[in-house]
Design a protein around this motif. Structure first.
Motif, PDB file in Angstrom:
ATOM      1  N   UNK A 114       0.785  -1.231   0.000  1.00 44.92           N
ATOM      2  CA  UNK A 114       0.000   0.000   0.000  1.00 44.92           C
ATOM      3  C   UNK A 114       0.813   1.276   0.000  1.00 44.92           C
ATOM      4  N   UNK A 115       2.136   1.181   0.089  1.00 41.57           N
ATOM      5  CA  UNK A 115       2.983   2.377   0.104  1.00 41.57           C
ATOM      6  C   UNK A 115       3.414   2.731  -1.310  1.00 41.57           C
ATOM      7  N   UNK A 116       3.343   4.021  -1.648  1.00 45.88           N
ATOM      8  CA  UNK A 116       3.875   4.422  -2.952  1.00 45.88           C
ATOM      9  C   UNK A 116       5.396   4.317  -2.923  1.00 45.88           C
ATOM     10  N   UNK A 117       6.010   4.471  -4.077  1.00 46.14           N
ATOM     11  CA  UNK A 117       7.454   4.235  -4.182  1.00 46.14           C
ATOM     12  C   UNK A 117       8.262   5.143  -3.266  1.00 46.14           C
ATOM     13  N   UNK A 118       7.930   6.414  -3.225  1.00 45.87           N
ATOM     14  CA  UNK A 118       8.691   7.350  -2.392  1.00 45.87           C
ATOM     15  C   UNK A 118       8.579   6.983  -0.920  1.00 45.87           C
ATOM     16  N   UNK A 119       7.349   6.672  -0.483  1.00 45.37           N
ATOM     17  CA  UNK A 119       7.138   6.317   0.927  1.00 45.37           C
ATOM     18  C   UNK A 119       7.840   5.007   1.263  1.00 45.37           C
ATOM     19  N   UNK A 120       7.758   4.038   0.347  1.00 40.76           N
ATOM     20  CA  UNK A 120       8.435   2.758   0.567  1.00 40.76           C
ATOM     21  C   UNK A 120       9.946   2.957   0.642  1.00 40.76           C
ATOM     22  N   UNK A 121      10.480   3.790  -0.250  1.00 40.82           N
ATOM     23  CA  UNK A 121      11.918   4.059  -0.235  1.00 40.82           C
ATOM     24  C   UNK A 121      12.326   4.728   1.069  1.00 40.82           C
TER      25      UNK A 121
END
Length: 731
Positions: free
Chosen positions: A431-438
């Motif tokens: 559920x996390x977008x790429x920026x948040x996951x990074x």
């Protein structure tokens, strides 16, 4: 008309207004114009003329008339309000807004003015200002359902779904039969991950107004989330009866039917027809093109699927999943990574790999310290990748590494629980977008980040492109280059990726000294039973994914069966539950002269049941160009020799790697003729088969393939080498 003309000339508007009130708009316009020629400074007449012209959709004339009225009497709020409405209809939103604001300044308690100001802010996508305007409107008229409703929609646009639900509740308190308020309330509850409550809201909307196609549609999408697939299909079909050209309803009906197909509860061909219906409405519907291709792949019509992915990419080159699925599908068909596979990988990298990394280089440390290793995967579960990790994680040396796992899937089973017990941290990226996951990964100070998915399901390659860790590598879940320049390494071995293949990878190859994978003997240990030595009752077998059964594979196996009369072929895989797949497979063998009587097709089984089934197999045949991985290892563990054809790319060398690692290179054929000859030779050599059956398990168990401790040391040495090289530390 003489009397009317006389009245106009003496300044009376009665006749013009009567025409207007009777709906004789053209006549009213003519009379207003005649009156104004006599009385050009009559502001109300200009205002009335503007109203009539607006009703006649003569917007330019209406705008000129209201401008005259305002110039003559700039303090009349109704003039400015009408100008706002007119200009809004003409799409001149900023000018409309200015007029409504002027009107609101002149009539400060008029709720309608603030309502209209809010509506214009909505159309200008200035949602916070719209909410403020609706709040002012409600101050003067607190029980107006439409204002509460519009306020709720603006709150939705601001991502304030909880507040929006309260606004829709307020609208419904003012008007119980407000179907659209129930509908939008359902949308908010769905966004809040409350699907049961969302479903109740859509049901309430439909109880008020049963012909709302969108409510039936979103009811279907909610049922789809809840796994109530048959009901979802019914909801989409109801929506389509009301709106036959509702492309999204066709698409989601296809998704539900495809999910039913994967559960063996319906034919895939119905899903295919639904996607075709969506595309008939909207030919450039990229998601429908993608799902249509995945359905063709589900049907194992692989060449059509690859063509479908390619077409979908031409329509929307930014749809990442289509690129990944095409790459994976190509590996099932191509015997070399040099052509379409490498081209597609480079295309993926060019499209998704050009992010600006925040962490570009590893930082050298004066003192040696444990490296923080991050594993990213959607397969920390009963899956080949999960099983490959079982011997690794518990054997990691905590003086050398700390282990953080980042699951990308919600699936959690007993294997997940065991892997988590051996990790120092477990942080879901679901559920996390790429920026948040990074950022989540950066927060854990990861030194080396491992991608364990490649282009398979639930991958986060676009997140890896952000370079959240100083060193990044791909391993275990994929069989080639990711195409990403942000991926520093691919972990392999000398069998699957020899030196001459290095130009087929965007990344650097880092080869482990033995196999690039390791297995833990399955538990509980399924006993090996004695086979019948009679060659006329011999059974060949393969428990590989049936999508690997390429035309070349069918031709080779058919050749072997023709040369060994009275033998049988046992195939077992989950896809063989599907009547469509079984029928196609039987037809493909029949085209090579192999009757259905010589084939045994069996479907899904637990891992223990699958292992037990190997006791009915004498010789396992590996498919080409994509061979077995854990399937080969498990067959060998069960005492079944596996004959493989050394492939032209990594997917066709899995089994060669395993067989060389356990010391059985003689089961690896160099070409198709040798493959057939090996199978026939072993089929007619009962003593050799008996020896394999009796010794293979111990051979596997005593080989590096099952040596988790040594494997962990090899992997940690690789990690340390990567880190030192990236940090510029002399070795």
């Amino acid at each position: 008309m003489d009397t009317e003309q006389f009245e106009l000339e003496t300044g009376h508007l009665d006749t013009a207004i009567q025409y207007h009130q009777r709906g004789e708009i053209e006549g009213a316009i003519l009379l207003y114009q005649q009156f104004l020629r006599v009385h050009p400074r009559h502001a109300d007449a200009w205002y009335l003329l503007s109203l009539a012209a607006y009703q006649a959709e003569q917007y330019s004339d209406a705008e000129n008339a209201i401008s005259e009225a305002i110039s003559l009497n700039p303090t009349d709020a109704s003039y400015h309000a009408h100008a706002g409405e007119l200009l809004k209809s003409m799409g001149k939103l900023e000018e409309a807004l200015a007029n409504y604001r002027t009107a609101a300044g002149l009539a400060q308690t008029d709720a309608d003015l603030y309502l209209n100001i809010g509506i214009i802010f909505d159309r200008l996508k200035r949602f916070s200002e719209a909410i403020h305007a609706y709040d002012r409107a409600l101050r003067y008229r607190p029980n107006h359902p439409e204002t509460h409703f519009n306020r709720g929609r603006a709150l939705m646009q601001c991502g304030r779904e909880r507040d929006a639900v309260s606004a829709f509740d307020a609208a419904l308190a003012c008007r119980e039969d407000y179907a659209k308020a129930y509908h939008c309330r359902g949308l908010c509850l769905d966004a809040l991950k409350r699907p049961e409550d969302a479903l109740a809201a859509f049901d309430a909307a439909l109880s008020v107004q049963g012909n709302l196609a969108e409510s039936h549609f979103f009811r279907g999408t909610t049922l789809l989330q809840l796994g109530r697939l048959h009901e979802a299909v019914d909801a989409f079909e109801t929506a389509l009866k009301l709106a036959p050209d509702f492309a999204e309803a066709h698409f989601h009906r296809g998704s539900a039917l495809q999910s039913l197909g994967r559960k063996s509860l319906g034919p895939f061909t119905k899903a295919l027809a639904a996607y075709d219906a969506a595309l008939a409405v909207r030919a450039d519907y990229a998601e429908a093109l993608h799902n249509r291709a995945t359905t063709l792949q589900d049907l194992e019509r692989l060449d059509e699927a690859i063509a479908g992915y390619t077409h979908a990419i031409s329509v929307n080159p930014n749809y990442l999943a289509t690129h990944s699925n095409r790459l994976l599908a190509l590996h099932y068909r191509e015997n070399s990574a040099r052509g379409p596979i490498l081209s597609a990988a480079r295309q993926f990298g060019e499209r998704f790999g050009h992010h600006s990394p925040r962490n570009a280089r590893a930082k050298p440390h004066p003192k040696r310290r444990p490296l923080c290793i991050g594993y990213v995967s959607g397969d920390f579960r009963r899956h080949p990748v999960g099983h490959f990790l079982e011997p690794l994680l518990p054997n990691h040396d905590r003086k050398e590494v700390r282990v953080i796992c980042f699951p990308t899937s919600t699936v959690y089973d007993s294997v997940s629980a065991e892997l988590q017990s051996h990790a120092d941290g477990w942080h879901s990226l679901v559920g996390l977008d790429d920026e948040t996951a990074a950022d989540c990964i950066r927060a854990q100070s990861i030194d080396i980040l491992l991608d364990l998915s490649g282009h398979t399901a639930d991958n986060r390659l676009s997140m890896f492109a952000l370079k959240p860790a100083p060193v990044q590598a791909s391993w275990l879940g994929y069989v080639g280059t990711t195409g990403l320049s942000a991926m520093d390494y691919v972990l392999a071995d000398r069998f699957v990726a020899p030196e001459q293949d290095k130009d087929l990878f965007i990344e650097q190859l880092w080869r482990l000294p033995h196999s690039y994978m390791c297995i833990r003997p399955p538990e509980p240990a399924v006993p090996i039973r004695k086979r019948n030595a009679n060659p006329r009752e011999l059974t060949f077998g393969s428990f590989n994914n049936t999508i690997k059964l390429s035309p070349a594979t069918i031709a080779l196996w058919s050749h072997i069966l023709r040369e060994t009369p009275n033998t049988r072929l046992l195939l077992r895989y989950a896809s063989l539950r599907h009547a469509e797949i079984r029928r196609q497979l039987l037809e493909r063998f029949a085209a090579h002269g192999i009757s259905a009587e010589r084939l045994t097709l069996e479907g899904k089984a637990s891992r223990t049941e699958m292992l037990e089934t190997y006791n009915r197999v004498d010789i396992a045949l590996d498919p080409t160009p994509y061979g077995g991985g854990i399937t080969t290892a498990e067959a060998l563990w069960m005492g079944v020799p596996v004959i493989t054809l050394h492939g032209g790319a990594w997917p066709g060398r899995h089994s060669a790697s395993i067989l060389n690692t356990i010391g059985c290179p003689g089961l690896v054929a160099k070409n198709e003729e040798e493959y057939v000859a090996l199978a026939i030779s072993l089929a007619t050599a009962p003593q050799r088969r008996r020896q394999y059956h009796e010794t293979l398990r111990s051979t596997v168990e005593q080989s590096p393939l099952c040596d988790g401790l040594t494997f962990a040391r090899d992997v940690e040495t690789a990690f340390r080498g990567m880190w030192d090289l990236s940090a510029g530390i002399a070795r």
